[in-house]
Design a protein around this motif. Structure first.
Motif, mmCIF file in Angstrom:
data_model
loop_
_atom_site.group_PDB
_atom_site.id
_atom_site.type_symbol
_atom_site.label_atom_id
_atom_site.label_comp_id
_atom_site.label_asym_id
_atom_site.label_seq_id
_atom_site.Cartn_x
_atom_site.Cartn_y
_atom_site.Cartn_z
ATOM 1 N N SER A 105 0.764 -1.316 0.085
ATOM 2 C CA SER A 105 -0.044 0.144 -0.017
ATOM 3 C C SER A 105 0.805 1.177 -0.105
ATOM 4 C CB SER A 105 -0.978 -0.003 1.195
ATOM 5 O OG SER A 105 -0.115 -0.059 2.368
ATOM 6 N N ALA A 106 0.369 2.167 -0.929
ATOM 7 C CA ALA A 106 1.278 3.400 -0.912
ATOM 8 C C ALA A 106 0.545 4.794 -0.715
ATOM 9 C CB ALA A 106 1.983 3.340 -2.274
ATOM 10 N N ASP A 107 1.201 5.581 -0.126
ATOM 11 C CA ASP A 107 0.462 6.989 -0.136
ATOM 12 C C ASP A 107 0.279 7.537 -1.811
ATOM 13 O OD1 ASP A 107 0.925 10.163 -0.133
ATOM 14 O OD2 ASP A 107 -0.107 9.312 1.893
ATOM 15 N N ALA A 108 -0.989 8.366 -1.843
ATOM 16 C CA ALA A 108 -1.131 8.860 -3.136
ATOM 17 C C ALA A 108 -0.203 9.679 -3.656
ATOM 18 C CB ALA A 108 -2.528 9.554 -3.141
ATOM 19 N N ASN A 109 0.561 10.468 -3.114
ATOM 20 C CA ASN A 109 1.694 11.242 -3.477
ATOM 21 C C ASN A 109 3.018 10.280 -3.575
ATOM 22 O OD1 ASN A 109 -0.160 13.135 -3.927
ATOM 23 N ND2 ASN A 109 -0.181 14.052 -1.461
ATOM 24 N N ALA A 110 3.195 9.369 -3.199
ATOM 25 C CA ALA A 110 4.249 8.589 -3.359
ATOM 26 C C ALA A 110 4.738 8.287 -4.638
ATOM 27 C CB ALA A 110 4.187 7.036 -2.593
ATOM 28 N N LYS A 111 6.101 8.283 -5.029
ATOM 29 C CA LYS A 111 6.673 7.973 -6.173
ATOM 30 C C LYS A 111 6.372 6.639 -6.733
ATOM 31 C CE LYS A 111 10.482 11.403 -6.098
ATOM 32 N NZ LYS A 111 11.796 11.835 -6.217
ATOM 33 N N HIS A 112 6.111 6.593 -8.182
ATOM 34 C CA HIS A 112 5.758 5.262 -8.591
ATOM 35 C C HIS A 112 6.951 4.245 -8.465
ATOM 36 C CE1 HIS A 112 3.532 2.651 -11.258
ATOM 37 N NE2 HIS A 112 4.363 2.585 -11.862
ATOM 38 N N GLN A 113 8.261 4.994 -8.652
ATOM 39 C CA GLN A 113 9.507 3.967 -8.542
ATOM 40 C C GLN A 113 9.706 3.267 -7.042
ATOM 41 O OE1 GLN A 113 11.838 3.687 -10.952
ATOM 42 N NE2 GLN A 113 12.579 2.028 -9.692
ATOM 43 N N HIS A 114 9.060 3.742 -6.150
ATOM 44 C CA HIS A 114 9.197 3.241 -4.939
ATOM 45 C C HIS A 114 8.149 2.080 -4.841
ATOM 46 C CE1 HIS A 114 11.519 6.524 -3.269
ATOM 47 N NE2 HIS A 114 10.665 7.340 -3.525
ATOM 48 N N VAL A 115 7.026 1.971 -5.271
ATOM 49 C CA VAL A 115 6.210 0.980 -5.469
ATOM 50 C C VAL A 115 6.625 -0.088 -6.411
ATOM 51 C CG1 VAL A 115 3.810 0.261 -6.045
ATOM 52 C CG2 VAL A 115 4.193 2.701 -5.026
ATOM 53 N N VAL A 116 7.160 0.364 -7.629
ATOM 54 C CA VAL A 116 7.814 -0.713 -8.294
ATOM 55 C C VAL A 116 9.245 -1.435 -7.899
ATOM 56 C CG1 VAL A 116 8.998 -0.804 -10.555
ATOM 57 C CG2 VAL A 116 6.999 0.532 -10.561
ATOM 58 N N THR A 117 10.033 -0.554 -7.156
ATOM 59 C CA THR A 117 10.994 -1.257 -6.538
ATOM 60 C C THR A 117 10.758 -2.379 -5.493
ATOM 61 O OG1 THR A 117 12.178 0.833 -6.659
ATOM 62 C CG2 THR A 117 13.114 -0.799 -4.977
ATOM 63 N N ALA A 118 9.602 -2.097 -4.748
ATOM 64 C CA ALA A 118 8.958 -2.747 -3.730
ATOM 65 C C ALA A 118 8.238 -4.234 -4.504
ATOM 66 C CB ALA A 118 7.969 -2.467 -2.898
#
Length: 141
Positions: A105-118
């Motif tokens: 789960s990610a914050d709406a303003n989080a960078k997409h790169q962080h989600v993709v890395t996870a």
């Protein structure tokens, strides 16, 4: 003066046109009707032979990514958001069991790169049950 009466003719009903109309209506309804074909799936379920029922709650790993890129795994904040740190934390949390369910789960303003890395790190470790959590906007209001 003698009037002669003409013989009365009996009225006739011509059934030919009525039969034609009925056949045309029958053909119209047959053509315009849609037939629903229901598909069926046969499932053979396994049977239990006297084994005791043990209900265990499956363990789940939650990865949360904040707006500034901070990564939390099961509520514990990681030192940084590098892939190596996430990999080490996932291995430690899962004890090497990649069959566990993983929720990101990610914050709406989080960078997409962080989600993709996870997601990439989890995939490389062999996790196949990866879920992405979303929040319904109407629930927030």
């Amino acid at each position: 003066m003698k009037l002669s009466l003409r013989p009365r003719t009996q009225p006739e009903v011509n059934m030919t046109s009525l039969i034609d109309v009925v056949f045309l209506l029958l053909i119209f309804f047959m053509v315009s009707t849609s037939f629903v074909k229901q598909s069926k799936i046969t499932i053979s379920l396994p049977e239990v032979e006297g084994a005791p029922i043990v209900e265990e709650l499956p363990q789940q790993i939650d990865i949360m990514i904040t707006e500034n890129g901070t990564v939390l795994i099961n509520g514990r904040e990681l030192i940084n958001n590098r892939a190596e740190t996430i990999r080490n934390a996932l291995q430690k949390t899962s004890n090497g069991d990649s069959s566990l369910s993983l929720t990101i789960s990610a914050d709406a303003n989080a960078k997409h790169q962080h989600v993709v890395t996870a997601m990439d790190v989890a995939g490389r470790l062999g996790f196949s049950h990866i879920n992405i959590a979303t929040v319904n906007e109407s629930a927030e209001e």
